[in-house]
Write a protein that holds these residues in place. Structure first.
Motif, PDB file in Angstrom:
ATOM      1  N   ALA A   3      32.153  -5.186 -15.155  1.00  0.00           N
ATOM      2  CA  ALA A   3      33.096  -5.319 -14.206  1.00  0.00           C
ATOM      3  C   ALA A   3      32.653  -6.402 -12.991  1.00  0.00           C
ATOM      4  O   ALA A   3      33.569  -6.968 -12.304  1.00  0.00           O
ATOM      5  CB  ALA A   3      33.105  -4.089 -13.537  1.00  0.00           C
ATOM      6  N   ASP A   4      31.255  -6.570 -12.903  1.00  0.00           N
ATOM      7  CA  ASP A   4      30.859  -7.582 -11.649  1.00  0.00           C
ATOM      8  C   ASP A   4      31.038  -9.087 -12.439  1.00  0.00           C
ATOM      9  O   ASP A   4      30.914 -10.147 -11.444  1.00  0.00           O
ATOM     10  CB  ASP A   4      29.536  -7.209 -11.311  1.00  0.00           C
ATOM     11  CG  ASP A   4      29.388  -5.876 -11.083  1.00  0.00           C
ATOM     12  OD1 ASP A   4      30.421  -5.535 -10.309  1.00  0.00           O
ATOM     13  OD2 ASP A   4      28.354  -5.367 -11.028  1.00  0.00           O
ATOM     14  N   ASN A   5      31.000  -9.292 -13.576  1.00  0.00           N
ATOM     15  CA  ASN A   5      30.920 -10.511 -14.375  1.00  0.00           C
ATOM     16  C   ASN A   5      31.615 -10.555 -15.455  1.00  0.00           C
ATOM     17  O   ASN A   5      31.050 -10.451 -16.770  1.00  0.00           O
ATOM     18  CB  ASN A   5      29.320 -11.011 -14.472  1.00  0.00           C
ATOM     19  CG  ASN A   5      29.296 -12.173 -15.025  1.00  0.00           C
ATOM     20  OD1 ASN A   5      30.240 -13.084 -15.590  1.00  0.00           O
ATOM     21  ND2 ASN A   5      28.173 -13.001 -15.149  1.00  0.00           N
ATOM     22  N   PRO A   6      32.815 -10.913 -15.613  1.00  0.00           N
ATOM     23  CA  PRO A   6      33.776 -10.684 -16.684  1.00  0.00           C
ATOM     24  C   PRO A   6      33.540 -11.767 -17.807  1.00  0.00           C
ATOM     25  O   PRO A   6      34.082 -11.810 -18.817  1.00  0.00           O
ATOM     26  CB  PRO A   6      35.362 -10.797 -16.289  1.00  0.00           C
ATOM     27  CG  PRO A   6      34.996 -11.630 -14.741  1.00  0.00           C
ATOM     28  CD  PRO A   6      33.771 -11.054 -14.565  1.00  0.00           C
ATOM     29  N   ASP A   7      32.819 -12.861 -17.454  1.00  0.00           N
ATOM     30  CA  ASP A   7      32.547 -13.911 -18.289  1.00  0.00           C
ATOM     31  C   ASP A   7      31.168 -13.974 -18.784  1.00  0.00           C
ATOM     32  O   ASP A   7      30.575 -14.568 -19.338  1.00  0.00           O
ATOM     33  CB  ASP A   7      32.519 -15.139 -17.458  1.00  0.00           C
ATOM     34  CG  ASP A   7      33.887 -15.419 -16.977  1.00  0.00           C
ATOM     35  OD1 ASP A   7      34.703 -15.322 -17.806  1.00  0.00           O
ATOM     36  OD2 ASP A   7      33.989 -16.313 -16.175  1.00  0.00           O
ATOM     37  N   LEU A   8      30.319 -12.681 -18.681  1.00  0.00           N
ATOM     38  CA  LEU A   8      29.148 -12.284 -19.520  1.00  0.00           C
ATOM     39  C   LEU A   8      29.064 -12.453 -20.814  1.00  0.00           C
ATOM     40  O   LEU A   8      30.049 -11.787 -21.588  1.00  0.00           O
ATOM     41  CB  LEU A   8      28.575 -10.994 -19.197  1.00  0.00           C
ATOM     42  CG  LEU A   8      27.440 -10.456 -19.291  1.00  0.00           C
ATOM     43  CD1 LEU A   8      26.243 -11.171 -18.476  1.00  0.00           C
ATOM     44  CD2 LEU A   8      27.043  -8.944 -19.218  1.00  0.00           C
ATOM     45  N   VAL A   9      28.183 -12.959 -21.342  1.00  0.00           N
ATOM     46  CA  VAL A   9      27.972 -13.138 -22.878  1.00  0.00           C
ATOM     47  C   VAL A   9      26.580 -12.171 -23.179  1.00  0.00           C
ATOM     48  O   VAL A   9      25.659 -12.449 -22.707  1.00  0.00           O
ATOM     49  CB  VAL A   9      27.853 -14.438 -23.304  1.00  0.00           C
ATOM     50  CG1 VAL A   9      27.422 -14.623 -24.875  1.00  0.00           C
ATOM     51  CG2 VAL A   9      28.992 -15.353 -23.136  1.00  0.00           C
ATOM     52  N   THR A  10      26.853 -11.391 -24.081  1.00  0.00           N
ATOM     53  CA  THR A  10      25.675 -10.580 -24.574  1.00  0.00           C
ATOM     54  C   THR A  10      25.058 -11.008 -25.847  1.00  0.00           C
ATOM     55  O   THR A  10      25.929 -11.165 -26.743  1.00  0.00           O
ATOM     56  CB  THR A  10      26.031  -8.957 -24.567  1.00  0.00           C
ATOM     57  OG1 THR A  10      26.583  -8.572 -23.320  1.00  0.00           O
ATOM     58  CG2 THR A  10      24.904  -8.154 -25.034  1.00  0.00           C
ATOM     59  N   VAL A  11      23.924 -11.297 -25.786  1.00  0.00           N
ATOM     60  CA  VAL A  11      23.293 -11.687 -26.948  1.00  0.00           C
ATOM     61  C   VAL A  11      22.414 -10.709 -27.604  1.00  0.00           C
ATOM     62  O   VAL A  11      21.514 -10.095 -26.725  1.00  0.00           O
ATOM     63  CB  VAL A  11      22.235 -12.863 -26.549  1.00  0.00           C
ATOM     64  CG1 VAL A  11      21.761 -13.442 -27.913  1.00  0.00           C
ATOM     65  CG2 VAL A  11      22.935 -14.061 -26.053  1.00  0.00           C
ATOM     66  N   VAL A  12      22.639 -10.359 -28.954  1.00  0.00           N
ATOM     67  CA  VAL A  12      21.919  -9.190 -29.460  1.00  0.00           C
ATOM     68  C   VAL A  12      21.137  -9.467 -30.670  1.00  0.00           C
ATOM     69  O   VAL A  12      21.344 -10.430 -31.506  1.00  0.00           O
ATOM     70  CB  VAL A  12      23.017  -8.220 -30.126  1.00  0.00           C
ATOM     71  CG1 VAL A  12      22.430  -7.146 -30.827  1.00  0.00           C
ATOM     72  CG2 VAL A  12      23.941  -7.762 -28.908  1.00  0.00           C
ATOM     73  N   GLY A  13      19.802  -9.241 -30.475  1.00  0.00           N
ATOM     74  CA  GLY A  13      18.927  -9.317 -31.533  1.00  0.00           C
ATOM     75  C   GLY A  13      19.014  -8.499 -32.741  1.00  0.00           C
ATOM     76  O   GLY A  13      19.187  -7.292 -32.415  1.00  0.00           O
ATOM     77  N   ILE A  14      18.975  -9.133 -33.811  1.00  0.00           N
ATOM     78  CA  ILE A  14      19.130  -8.078 -35.084  1.00  0.00           C
ATOM     79  C   ILE A  14      18.186  -8.400 -36.233  1.00  0.00           C
ATOM     80  O   ILE A  14      17.690  -9.375 -36.231  1.00  0.00           O
ATOM     81  CB  ILE A  14      20.630  -8.001 -35.599  1.00  0.00           C
ATOM     82  CG1 ILE A  14      20.990  -7.208 -36.654  1.00  0.00           C
ATOM     83  CG2 ILE A  14      20.624  -9.652 -36.330  1.00  0.00           C
ATOM     84  CD1 ILE A  14      22.385  -7.254 -37.294  1.00  0.00           C
ATOM     85  N   GLY A  15      17.751  -7.398 -36.835  1.00  0.00           N
ATOM     86  CA  GLY A  15      16.567  -7.714 -37.764  1.00  0.00           C
ATOM     87  C   GLY A  15      17.155  -7.932 -39.018  1.00  0.00           C
ATOM     88  O   GLY A  15      18.400  -7.820 -39.238  1.00  0.00           O
ATOM     89  N   ALA A  16      16.014  -8.184 -39.830  1.00  0.00           N
ATOM     90  CA  ALA A  16      16.730  -8.816 -41.187  1.00  0.00           C
ATOM     91  C   ALA A  16      17.207  -7.778 -42.091  1.00  0.00           C
ATOM     92  O   ALA A  16      18.196  -8.150 -42.780  1.00  0.00           O
ATOM     93  CB  ALA A  16      15.336  -9.322 -42.033  1.00  0.00           C
ATOM     94  N   GLY A  17      17.047  -6.627 -41.904  1.00  0.00           N
ATOM     95  CA  GLY A  17      17.936  -5.597 -42.799  1.00  0.00           C
ATOM     96  C   GLY A  17      18.973  -4.956 -41.962  1.00  0.00           C
ATOM     97  O   GLY A  17      19.617  -3.916 -42.265  1.00  0.00           O
ATOM     98  N   GLY A  18      19.304  -5.746 -40.577  1.00  0.00           N
ATOM     99  CA  GLY A  18      20.542  -4.999 -39.898  1.00  0.00           C
ATOM    100  C   GLY A  18      20.198  -4.245 -38.830  1.00  0.00           C
ATOM    101  O   GLY A  18      20.863  -3.410 -38.007  1.00  0.00           O
TER     102      GLY A  18
END
Length: 401
Positions: A3-18
């Motif tokens: 709500a404070d930043n509508p252009d926010l991009v979230t980067v999610v780390g994921i493991g090799a097995g998901g």
């Protein structure tokens, strides 16, 4: 937060097995768009409802347009492991700014590899070959050192083994860790000299135990024999003093004017992984030698410009420090170097001839700075005895703009 930043991009780390953290899964479940590789997107659970978009190849040129096309929407980006550790998270921060990027990390491949090997991560050199040339490994090779190498692909372990053998570390042990953290995790271990596998799992980290091999100093003043040269080489003792006066600092850019065999630029870059250098050399054959020496000594990123100063200096990125090892008597070289330096930048020049020494003396009289004169004598056989052979004296001028 959105709500404070509508252009926010979230980067999610994921493991090799998901595997995903609860926070990461919640972010993905609320996203409208999820970017990632085909492999990463296939690992997402069905509870992630948003549109899934696979990265194009090549990615970097397309990245700004892809992100910009979805401004104002809830966007997630998948990254392997820790997105800020040689990952796309750092790229997006550089592109968008830290205020537009939220990072939810997973343990990095280096952390997982160190855990599997039982190595304290703080005591290990981590080298990424995903974006760097293979030769950067040479800078880290020393007896007993432990390295974690982030592979580009399945062919990387064989290439690393071949380089270790060539560098005199055939007894080094390679442990290739594939699919770390995933259900298909694998482990293969051999010495470099006995490595016969041409390929490995494409998602791998290589743990290297250097064992025995040639020791290489980490301070300036490498032996002259470390360089290929036609004789145009700043000798070891003079080189050590010159680098000390150049005073490398992390991230600083050096212009090495009159590269010769490349030793000044090479040892500048060896002083810290983030140090950068551009060497200007008018002789094509010496330019080839500089590139060879840079690769052999672990700094293949040294940029070599073939041409004559001052014309060859035009258009180069602004230096923090300039070294002039040749061309002092050429009209315009000294002036061009000084003009290129920002306020607070340093210039160091070495002179071995009467004419170049006169140029230094005149510049010192006008601009100040410090003068140092070195005369080096080395012991050498005289019949059955030992005598002193004195090399040509070198005058060094150092000035801060």
């Amino acid at each position: 937060m959105r709500a404070d930043n509508p252009d926010l991009v979230t980067v999610v780390g994921i493991g090799a097995g998901g595997d995903l953290s609860r926070t990461a899964l919640a972010a993905l479940q609320s996203s409208e768009i999820t970017f990632g590789s085909d492999r990463q997107l296939a690992l997402l659970p069905g509870s992630v409802p948003g549109e899934r978009i696979a990265w194009p190849s090549p990615l970097l040129p397309a990245l700004p347009g892809l992100i910009d096309a979805h401004r104002g929407r809830a966007v997630c980006v998948l990254a392997s492991g820790d997105p800020m550790f040689h990952g796309i998270g750092a790229t997006l921060v550089r592109l968008l700014g830290a205020d537009r990027v939220r990072v939810l990390p997973h343990p990095s491949s280096a952390s997982l590899a160190a855990a599997r090997m039982g190595w304290p991560l703080a005591e290990v050199d981590v080298i990424s070959l995903v974006t760097s040339p293979l030769e950067v490994l040479r800078r880290c090779l020393n007896p007993g050192r432990r390295l974690l190498v982030l592979s580009r692909d399945g062919a990387t372990p064989a290439r690393v083994a071949a380089l270790l053998v060539e560098a005199g570390f055939g007894s080094a042990r390679l442990t290739v860790l594939g699919q770390l953290g995933g259900p298909a995790e694998s482990r293969v271990s051999e010495t470099a000299a006995s490595w016969v596998r041409s390929t490995a799992d494409p998602l791998n980290v290589i743990a290297v135990e250097c064992a025995d091999g040639p020791a290489t100093s980490i301070v300036p003043g490498l032996p002259d024999e470390a360089y290929e040269t036609d004789g145009q080489l700043t000798k070891r003792e003079v080189r050590a003093v010159t680098i000390a006066l150049l005073a490398p600092t992390p991230g600083a850019l050096l212009w090495d004017v009159g590269g010769g065999s490349g030793s000044i630029g090479i040892e500048w870059m060896r002083s810290h992984p983030s140090c950068r250098a551009v060497t200007v050399e008018s002789s094509p054959s010496r330019a080839v030698t500089i590139r060879t020496n840079a690769a052999n000594l672990g700094v293949p990123g040294l940029r070599v410009i073939e041409g004559r100063a001052p014309a060859a200096l035009a258009g180069l990125p602004t230096p923090d420090v300039v070294f002039i090892g040749g061309g002092l008597t050429v009209d315009g070289v000294l002036d061009a170097a000084l003009d290129a330096l920002p306020t607070g930048g340093r210039l160091v020049a070495n002179a071995v001839t009467v004419e170049s020494e006169a140029a230094i003396a005149a510049a010192h009289a006008e601009l100040g700075g410090s003068l140092t004169r070195l005369t080096v004598s080395r012991g050498s056989p005289v019949g059955g005895f030992t005598g002193w052979r004195t090399m040509m004296p070198v005058t060094i001028w150092s000035v801060t703009k």
